[in-house]
Scaffold this motif. Structure first.
Motif, mmCIF file in Angstrom:
data_model
loop_
_atom_site.group_PDB
_atom_site.id
_atom_site.type_symbol
_atom_site.label_atom_id
_atom_site.label_comp_id
_atom_site.label_asym_id
_atom_site.label_seq_id
_atom_site.Cartn_x
_atom_site.Cartn_y
_atom_site.Cartn_z
ATOM 1 N N LEU A 4 0.865 -1.172 0.000
ATOM 2 C CA LEU A 4 0.000 0.000 0.000
ATOM 3 C C LEU A 4 0.904 1.225 0.000
ATOM 4 O O LEU A 4 1.791 1.357 0.845
ATOM 5 C CB LEU A 4 -0.901 0.018 1.244
ATOM 6 C CG LEU A 4 -1.859 1.190 1.364
ATOM 7 C CD1 LEU A 4 -2.856 1.204 0.206
ATOM 8 C CD2 LEU A 4 -2.585 1.151 2.691
ATOM 9 N N GLN A 6 1.051 5.518 -0.230
ATOM 10 C CA GLN A 6 0.368 6.799 -0.225
ATOM 11 C C GLN A 6 1.086 7.701 -1.226
ATOM 12 O O GLN A 6 2.298 7.925 -1.137
ATOM 13 C CB GLN A 6 0.367 7.453 1.156
ATOM 14 C CG GLN A 6 -0.454 8.733 1.159
ATOM 15 C CD GLN A 6 -0.606 9.332 2.550
ATOM 16 O OE1 GLN A 6 0.154 9.023 3.466
ATOM 17 N NE2 GLN A 6 -1.584 10.195 2.708
ATOM 18 N N LEU A 7 0.327 8.213 -2.172
ATOM 19 C CA LEU A 7 0.880 9.063 -3.218
ATOM 20 C C LEU A 7 0.988 10.502 -2.738
ATOM 21 O O LEU A 7 0.400 10.882 -1.715
ATOM 22 C CB LEU A 7 0.005 8.971 -4.468
ATOM 23 C CG LEU A 7 -0.195 7.541 -5.005
ATOM 24 C CD1 LEU A 7 -1.198 7.536 -6.151
ATOM 25 C CD2 LEU A 7 1.121 6.927 -5.430
ATOM 26 N N THR A 11 -3.745 10.358 -2.089
ATOM 27 C CA THR A 11 -4.477 9.148 -2.424
ATOM 28 C C THR A 11 -3.575 7.931 -2.214
ATOM 29 O O THR A 11 -2.388 8.072 -1.925
ATOM 30 C CB THR A 11 -4.978 9.180 -3.885
ATOM 31 O OG1 THR A 11 -3.849 9.266 -4.764
ATOM 32 C CG2 THR A 11 -5.908 10.368 -4.117
ATOM 33 N N TYR A 12 -4.154 6.780 -2.361
ATOM 34 C CA TYR A 12 -3.422 5.534 -2.141
ATOM 35 C C TYR A 12 -3.447 4.665 -3.391
ATOM 36 O O TYR A 12 -4.374 4.711 -4.180
ATOM 37 C CB TYR A 12 -4.041 4.743 -0.981
ATOM 38 C CG TYR A 12 -3.908 5.451 0.339
ATOM 39 C CD1 TYR A 12 -2.804 5.223 1.151
ATOM 40 C CD2 TYR A 12 -4.870 6.344 0.776
ATOM 41 C CE1 TYR A 12 -2.670 5.875 2.366
ATOM 42 C CE2 TYR A 12 -4.742 7.003 1.989
ATOM 43 C CZ TYR A 12 -3.640 6.758 2.783
ATOM 44 O OH TYR A 12 -3.513 7.408 3.978
ATOM 45 N N SER A 13 -2.426 3.873 -3.522
ATOM 46 C CA SER A 13 -2.354 2.870 -4.578
ATOM 47 C C SER A 13 -1.884 1.570 -3.934
ATOM 48 O O SER A 13 -1.103 1.587 -2.986
ATOM 49 C CB SER A 13 -1.367 3.308 -5.659
ATOM 50 O OG SER A 13 -1.273 2.338 -6.673
ATOM 51 N N ASP A 14 -2.402 0.460 -4.428
ATOM 52 C CA ASP A 14 -1.942 -0.811 -3.872
ATOM 53 C C ASP A 14 -1.528 -1.758 -4.986
ATOM 54 O O ASP A 14 -1.959 -1.638 -6.119
ATOM 55 C CB ASP A 14 -2.990 -1.456 -2.967
ATOM 56 C CG ASP A 14 -4.286 -1.779 -3.691
ATOM 57 O OD1 ASP A 14 -4.506 -1.275 -4.800
ATOM 58 O OD2 ASP A 14 -5.084 -2.551 -3.137
ATOM 59 N N VAL A 15 -0.646 -2.663 -4.635
ATOM 60 C CA VAL A 15 -0.141 -3.681 -5.549
ATOM 61 C C VAL A 15 -0.300 -5.025 -4.851
ATOM 62 O O VAL A 15 0.121 -5.184 -3.709
ATOM 63 C CB VAL A 15 1.347 -3.452 -5.892
ATOM 64 C CG1 VAL A 15 1.870 -4.575 -6.767
ATOM 65 C CG2 VAL A 15 1.557 -2.098 -6.542
ATOM 66 N N THR A 44 -13.407 1.924 -2.316
ATOM 67 C CA THR A 44 -12.555 2.166 -3.474
ATOM 68 C C THR A 44 -13.310 2.956 -4.535
ATOM 69 O O THR A 44 -14.454 2.655 -4.837
ATOM 70 C CB THR A 44 -12.081 0.825 -4.070
ATOM 71 O OG1 THR A 44 -11.401 0.102 -3.045
ATOM 72 C CG2 THR A 44 -11.178 1.021 -5.249
ATOM 73 N N ALA A 47 -11.496 2.333 -9.416
ATOM 74 C CA ALA A 47 -10.561 1.207 -9.374
ATOM 75 C C ALA A 47 -10.229 0.719 -10.785
ATOM 76 O O ALA A 47 -11.078 0.723 -11.673
ATOM 77 C CB ALA A 47 -11.155 0.064 -8.569
ATOM 78 N N THR A 48 -8.997 0.356 -10.977
ATOM 79 C CA THR A 48 -8.561 -0.276 -12.206
ATOM 80 C C THR A 48 -7.692 -1.477 -11.831
ATOM 81 O O THR A 48 -7.171 -1.550 -10.723
ATOM 82 C CB THR A 48 -7.737 0.674 -13.098
ATOM 83 O OG1 THR A 48 -6.574 1.094 -12.375
ATOM 84 C CG2 THR A 48 -8.540 1.895 -13.505
#
Length: 58
Positions: A4, A6-7, A11-15, A44, A47-48
């Motif tokens: 996870l 934090q940009l 915002t947040y992005s997860d992998v 969410t 989401a992509t």
């Protein structure tokens, strides 16, 4: 494995990473048996999902 991040814009992005496509398939198939899954996805927006291959990990 899950990461996870934090940009800079807050915002947040997860992998999410699985060793095999079969493991990914099993995880996706199990979503309906976890009541937390839809609740989490409700948080969410926009989401992509993308598939890729790790070529370098340091």
């Amino acid at each position: 494995m899950a990461l996870l991040v934090q940009l800079d814009d807050g915002t947040y992005s997860d992998v999410w990473r699985w060793e095999t496509a079969d493991q990914l398939g099993a995880a996706l198939a199990a979503i309906p048996i976890f009541p937390e899954a839809p609740l989490t996805m409700a948080l969410t927006k926009d989401a992509t999902a993308q598939n890729g291959q790790i070529i370098d990990e340091r």
